[in-house]
Design an enzyme around this catalytic site. Structure first.
Site, PDB file in Angstrom:
ATOM      1  N   SER A 147      93.687 163.041 -21.407  1.00 26.70           N
ATOM      2  CA  SER A 147      93.952 164.721 -21.581  1.00 26.70           C
ATOM      3  C   SER A 147      93.697 164.899 -22.882  1.00 26.70           C
ATOM      4  CB  SER A 147      95.478 164.854 -21.472  1.00 26.70           C
ATOM      5  OG  SER A 147      95.421 166.250 -21.761  1.00 26.70           O
ATOM      6  N   TYR A 160     104.559 162.509 -22.074  1.00 28.00           N
ATOM      7  CA  TYR A 160     103.138 162.431 -21.652  1.00 28.00           C
ATOM      8  C   TYR A 160     102.066 162.036 -22.569  1.00 28.00           C
ATOM      9  CZ  TYR A 160      99.598 165.015 -19.311  1.00 28.00           C
ATOM     10  OH  TYR A 160      98.151 165.463 -18.543  1.00 28.00           O
TER      11      TYR A 160
END
Ligand code: NAD
Length: 255
Positions: A147, A160
């Protein structure tokens, strides 16, 4: 892209969003696609759409956080198609950044932290360990979904972001250890991609506008943007790309 025709690819996390788009793209490139997901109905849907369009796909329910389940996914792929040539390790859990979720390092419930790392990092390690004998035998490739959040400072979502950064270490290890045996490992770092999930989370378009303001593109991402990059990295066109994390984010992260 070249070299995906007549190959078998496992997409781990392909019921919806980016993984579903990748599965469809790989099938259009001539691959037999094993559509793995915890969301079995979603996996069946993805596989059904591929078959309707004349492609070859098999839906398999599995949980990336569970070693026996990851093993069963690959065993099923081997039983049906003989061997696995390529893998897209894509599944992720998204604990909410507020309301007792992935808040900040002092506030976060360690159970939330452990679960996020179990799915988003350890699960990818399990997939890699189970896939590697296949990839070594077939001169295969694995692509992970990281990401843009892994590159940017954030005052929330530590679990995350830490898990995604862990994937970068995994990519480099696999490339350094098995690259000379013909195995390639790379990751894609998407920016804001407007999936069905994102449309639900961002119903008023605030996050999309924030992402647009930070990017060098007139639009936000589509799942197909990521699917194209994954197909390229898996293909023979990318034979000399190994151990990289490639941003596909409309120029959100400039390095
Ligand atoms: N959409 C974005 O803007 C964006 C941006 C950067 C990175 N990503 C990454 O892209 C990947 C795909 O996300 P998406 O946006 O398409 O969301 P999504 O929720 O549509 O896709 C994630 C998939 O993983 C599956 N999954 C979740 N937990 C699982 C488990 N334990 N076992 C098996 N499958 C499981 C889900 O069922 C789903 O099909 C993720 O790794 C995410 O971190 C997305």
């Amino acid at each position: 892209v070249q070299g995906l025709d007549d190959t078998t690819v496992v997409v781990a996390g392909a019921a919806t969003g980016i993984g579903a788009a990748t599965a469809a793209r790989l099938a259009a490139e001539g691959a037999r696609v094993v559509v793995g997901d915890r969301n079995v109905a979603g996996a069946e849907h993805t596989a059904g759409v591929i078959r309707e369009q004349g492609g070859e796909a098999l839906a398999v329910g599995f949980d990336i956080g569970d070693e026996a389940s990851v093993d069963a996914l690959f065993t099923r792929a081997e039983e049906v198609y003989g061997a696995v040539d390529r893998v897209h390790a894509n599944a992720a859990a998204f604990p909410p950044r507020k309301l007792g979720g992935d808040t900040d390092l002092l506030d976060i419930d360690l159970g939330v932290f452990d679960f996020t790392v179990q799915v988003n990092l350890r699960g990818h390690i399990l997939v890699t360990r189970r896939a590697l004998p296949n990839l070594i035998a077939r001169q295969g490739a694995i692509v992970y979904t990281s990401s843009a959040a892994a590159f940017t400072a954030s005052d929330s979502r530590p679990a995350y972001v830490i898990a995604k950064n862990g994937l970068h270490g995994l990519v480099r290890h696999v490339a350094a250890r098995w690259g000379r045996d013909g195995v390639r490992a790379n990751a894609i770092a998407p920016g804001f991609v407007l999936t069905e999930l994102m449309k639900g989370v961002d119903s008023d378009g605030t996050l999309a506008q924030l992402a647009l303001d930070k990017s060098c593109s007139p639009r936000v991402g589509r799942p197909e943007d990521i699917a194209g990059a994954v197909a390229f990295l898996m293909s023979d066109d990318a034979e000399w790309i190994n151990g990289q994390v490639i941003s596909v984010d409309g120029g959100m992260v400039l390095r």
